[in-house]
Design an enzyme around this catalytic site. Structure first.
Site, PDB file in Angstrom:
ATOM      1  N   CYS A 174      83.367  33.144   4.983  1.00  0.00           N
ATOM      2  CA  CYS A 174      82.729  33.045   3.494  1.00  0.00           C
ATOM      3  C   CYS A 174      83.101  34.384   2.739  1.00  0.00           C
ATOM      4  CB  CYS A 174      81.348  33.105   3.439  1.00  0.00           C
ATOM      5  SG  CYS A 174      80.613  31.871   4.200  1.00  0.00           S
ATOM      6  N   GLY A 192      87.190  31.134   2.325  1.00  0.00           N
ATOM      7  CA  GLY A 192      86.641  29.986   2.486  1.00  0.00           C
ATOM      8  C   GLY A 192      86.901  28.626   1.242  1.00  0.00           C
ATOM      9  N   ASN A 239      77.737  36.426   3.467  1.00  0.00           N
ATOM     10  CA  ASN A 239      78.848  36.421   4.235  1.00  0.00           C
ATOM     11  C   ASN A 239      78.562  36.781   5.663  1.00  0.00           C
ATOM     12  OD1 ASN A 239      82.166  38.206   4.510  1.00  0.00           O
ATOM     13  ND2 ASN A 239      81.620  36.329   5.465  1.00  0.00           N
ATOM     14  N   GLY A 240      78.866  36.228   6.699  1.00  0.00           N
ATOM     15  CA  GLY A 240      78.222  36.591   8.080  1.00  0.00           C
ATOM     16  C   GLY A 240      77.530  35.488   8.670  1.00  0.00           C
ATOM     17  N   TYR A 246      93.733  39.502  10.568  1.00  0.00           N
ATOM     18  CA  TYR A 246      93.920  38.302   9.900  1.00  0.00           C
ATOM     19  C   TYR A 246      93.431  37.891   8.701  1.00  0.00           C
ATOM     20  CZ  TYR A 246      93.911  33.022   9.209  1.00  0.00           C
ATOM     21  OH  TYR A 246      93.986  31.893   8.621  1.00  0.00           O
TER      22      TYR A 246
HETATM   23  P1  AMP Z   1      96.140  28.068  16.771  1.00  0.00           P
HETATM   24  O1  AMP Z   1      96.957  27.116  16.000  1.00  0.00           O
HETATM   25  O2  AMP Z   1      94.882  27.296  17.088  1.00  0.00           O
HETATM   26  O3  AMP Z   1      96.715  29.130  17.853  1.00  0.00           O
HETATM   27  O4  AMP Z   1      95.548  29.128  15.545  1.00  0.00           O
HETATM   28  C1  AMP Z   1      96.478  30.247  15.345  1.00  0.00           C
HETATM   29  C2  AMP Z   1      96.716  30.333  13.953  1.00  0.00           C
HETATM   30  O5  AMP Z   1      95.654  30.104  12.885  1.00  0.00           O
HETATM   31  C3  AMP Z   1      97.519  31.626  13.667  1.00  0.00           C
HETATM   32  O6  AMP Z   1      98.597  31.226  12.946  1.00  0.00           O
HETATM   33  C4  AMP Z   1      96.419  32.266  12.715  1.00  0.00           C
HETATM   34  O7  AMP Z   1      97.154  32.873  11.395  1.00  0.00           O
HETATM   35  C5  AMP Z   1      95.319  31.355  12.282  1.00  0.00           C
HETATM   36  N1  AMP Z   1      94.098  31.759  12.585  1.00  0.00           N
HETATM   37  C6  AMP Z   1      93.559  32.348  13.242  1.00  0.00           C
HETATM   38  N2  AMP Z   1      92.152  32.866  13.344  1.00  0.00           N
HETATM   39  C7  AMP Z   1      91.765  31.950  12.144  1.00  0.00           C
HETATM   40  C8  AMP Z   1      90.705  31.700  11.637  1.00  0.00           C
HETATM   41  N3  AMP Z   1      89.376  32.039  12.241  1.00  0.00           N
HETATM   42  N4  AMP Z   1      90.524  30.856  10.502  1.00  0.00           N
HETATM   43  C9  AMP Z   1      91.721  30.367   9.954  1.00  0.00           C
HETATM   44  N5  AMP Z   1      93.012  30.438  10.523  1.00  0.00           N
HETATM   45  C10 AMP Z   1      92.996  31.233  11.724  1.00  0.00           C
END
Ligand code: AMP
Length: 487
Positions: free
Chosen positions: A21, A47, A122-123, A262
């Site tokens: 969020c 979000g 948020n949290g 990230y």
């Molecule tokens: P995956 O494809 O499941 O390994 O997710 C990795 C990708 O998702 C990476 O390119 C990250 O940039 C992105 N990512 C990592 N953590 C999150 C998150 N909590 N929410 C959205 N995207 C994420």
């Protein structure tokens, strides 16, 4: 190969409590709701599922909450005209699976004995289920399945007399992460949990005081950054000025390290540090820790770009755009089902074949969660004729779920919780795979990790959760694996 864990402690009513969020609040400006809409626009990456704004005109509260993006819902005159007032709070929300109900969209609002009470959070609270059960037994009737509503009921049933004391009383009973904005007729309260897990900054625009999850939301309205709301601090802004309270005593803060990896926008300043610079430092550290002979450093756009730049500058390997991203699809991670997620990756990225053909590529991404993105992109580089594909990840292996507001799948779906780095390299079919070490990540932040008491919440990489995970422990009937540092 990856098993599904049927048990999910945060699953009420088929709707997950875990959310990503962003919050924004302003006190003391005409058309406050319009500023909230702009601020939320800059926080949209936090979000994308739903957005909401509440304003207060000195007598009445006005709310509009809707599914979807800020643009489309809050750039409409008819909507904004219905939200007059010099004070406002807003929220952008995203929750992954299960029912996505309008009743969970924030700000949540309640008419209390002392007047209206709007809250944007948020949290994630790690004892929300336990508190909710107790409140239910005492007769509280919940309107949503959101953990945030627990705070409302705790405030409503508090025996203290003024709004601020009631809120403090409520917050002393919750565990976990909260960066909270509360709007009442007495003023706007901004509060960060004692560990400061999620961010919250404070800014100024003329006479108006502003709070936001990230500094980019101040930039977008031309406000200046004053300072962070400190971990454990409660700031009350009203027409009589700004007052700060520290009701929780002194606890060593543990801000979330993943915000830097990230989650935050690279043009934000988080915990006093440029997110962009930190990401470049991570890339540089990674190139020292896991060097590779290659022709090009290629970022996974957009999340891997700053780290790839840092890798390239430190290693001397040219930075090139070997993957082009379409900006007209959402984040792959947020597609609801596995099939759509796979499709999403194809929709979102395409190889720049003319560049990649015959070359040795270092692909840089910020993290591997399920592995879906890496599998697709390594294959995409090979299909485009790359001679070698090496993957470098700008965070340590994600081995544990987050219970503090960053959506991560359950542990059983985390690739790094299931296999070794060598196994993962095979799984994604890379010529080599390396992750930055946890020590290297701290070095990129200009810190040295203190193993006894880490300066950040890095539980997703280490399993060292900074709070008790009450709901998890009670549901599971034993101490969660995650409380033991497992790596
Ligand atoms: P995956 O494809 O499941 O390994 O997710 C990795 C990708 O998702 C990476 O390119 C990250 O940039 C992105 N990512 C990592 N953590 C999150 C998150 N909590 N929410 C959205 N995207 C994420």
């Amino acid at each position: 190969m990856l098993t599904t864990n049927p048990f999910d402690p945060y699953d009420f009513d088929g709707d997950k409590l875990r959310e990503e969020c962003g919050v924004f609040g302003i006190w003391g400006a005409d058309n406050a709701a319009s500023f909230s809409a702009l601020g939320l626009h800059a926080l949209q990456h936090r979000g994308q599922e739903a957005a909401g704004i509440t304003s207060f005109d000195g007598r009445h509260f006005h709310s509009h909450r809707a599914m979807g993006h800020v643009a489309g819902n809050f750039d409409r005159d008819d909507v904004m005209r219905r939200m007059p007032g010099r004070a406002s709070i807003g929220h952008v929300r995203y929750s992954t699976t299960g029912e996505t109900a309008l009743r969970n969209v924030q700000p949540l609002f309640a008419e209390m004995a002392e007047g209206g009470f709007a809250v944007a959070h948020n949290g994630n609270l790690s004892n929300a289920m336990k508190l909710r059960r107790t409140l239910n037994r005492r007769g509280s009737i919940f309107q949503s399945t959101s953990d945030t509503e627990v705070i409302i009921h705790l405030v409503a049933t508090s025996s203290f007399t003024n709004n601020l004391e009631r809120l403090t009383d409520a917050l002393k009973q919750v565990e976990g992460a909260y960066s909270l904005l509360v709007l009442t007729q007495d003023g706007l309260v901004a509060c960060r949990d004692p560990l400061g897990i999620r961010p919250l900054v404070m800014g100024k625009l003329g006479e108006a005081t502003i709070f936001a999850s990230e500094t980019v939301a101040l930039d977008v309205i031309g406000a200046s950054y004053l300072r962070d709301v400190e971990p454990g601090e409660l700031v009350l802004v009203s027409d009589s000025g700004i007052r700060s309270f520290r009701p929780f005593g002194n606890i060593a803060p543990r801000p979330c390290i993943f915000e830097h990896v990230y989650f935050s926008r690279p043009d934000s300043i988080a915990e006093g540090q440029s997110v962009y610079e930190v990401r470049k430092n991570i890339g540089a550290e990674l190139s020292h820790e896991a060097p590779v002979n290659a022709d090009y450093v290629v970022p996974v756009p957009d999340s891997g770009v700053p780290a790839a730049l840092g890798f390239s500058q430190a290693s001397g390997i040219p930075f090139e755009l070997g993957i082009i991203r379409s900006h007209y699809v959402g984040r792959t991670f947020i597609q609801p089902s596995q099939e759509v997620r796979h499709l999403g990756v194809k929709l979102k990225h395409n190889a720049n074949s003319a560049l990649v053909r015959g070359k040795r590529i270092v692909l840089v991404d910020d993290s591997i969660v399920r592995g879906t993105t890496s599998v697709k992109l390594v294959q995409m580089m090979r299909d485009a004729g790359a001679r070698e594909v090496h993957m470098r990840i700008a965070s340590p292996p994600t081995t544990h779920s987050c219970f503090y507001g960053v959506d991560t799948p359950e542990r059983a779906k985390l690739l790094a919780a299931q296999m070794s780095v060598a196994g993962m390299a095979d799984y994604i079919n890379a010529d080599s795979l390396a992750f930055i070490s946890i020590e290297g990540l701290y070095r990129a932040l200009g810190q040295e990790r203190n193993n006894g008491q880490p300066q950040r919440c890095d539980a997703c990489f280490t399993g060292q959760y900074p709070t008790t995970l009450t709901d998890l422990v009670e549901k599971d009937g034993g101490p969660p694996l995650a409380l033991v540092a497992s790596r």
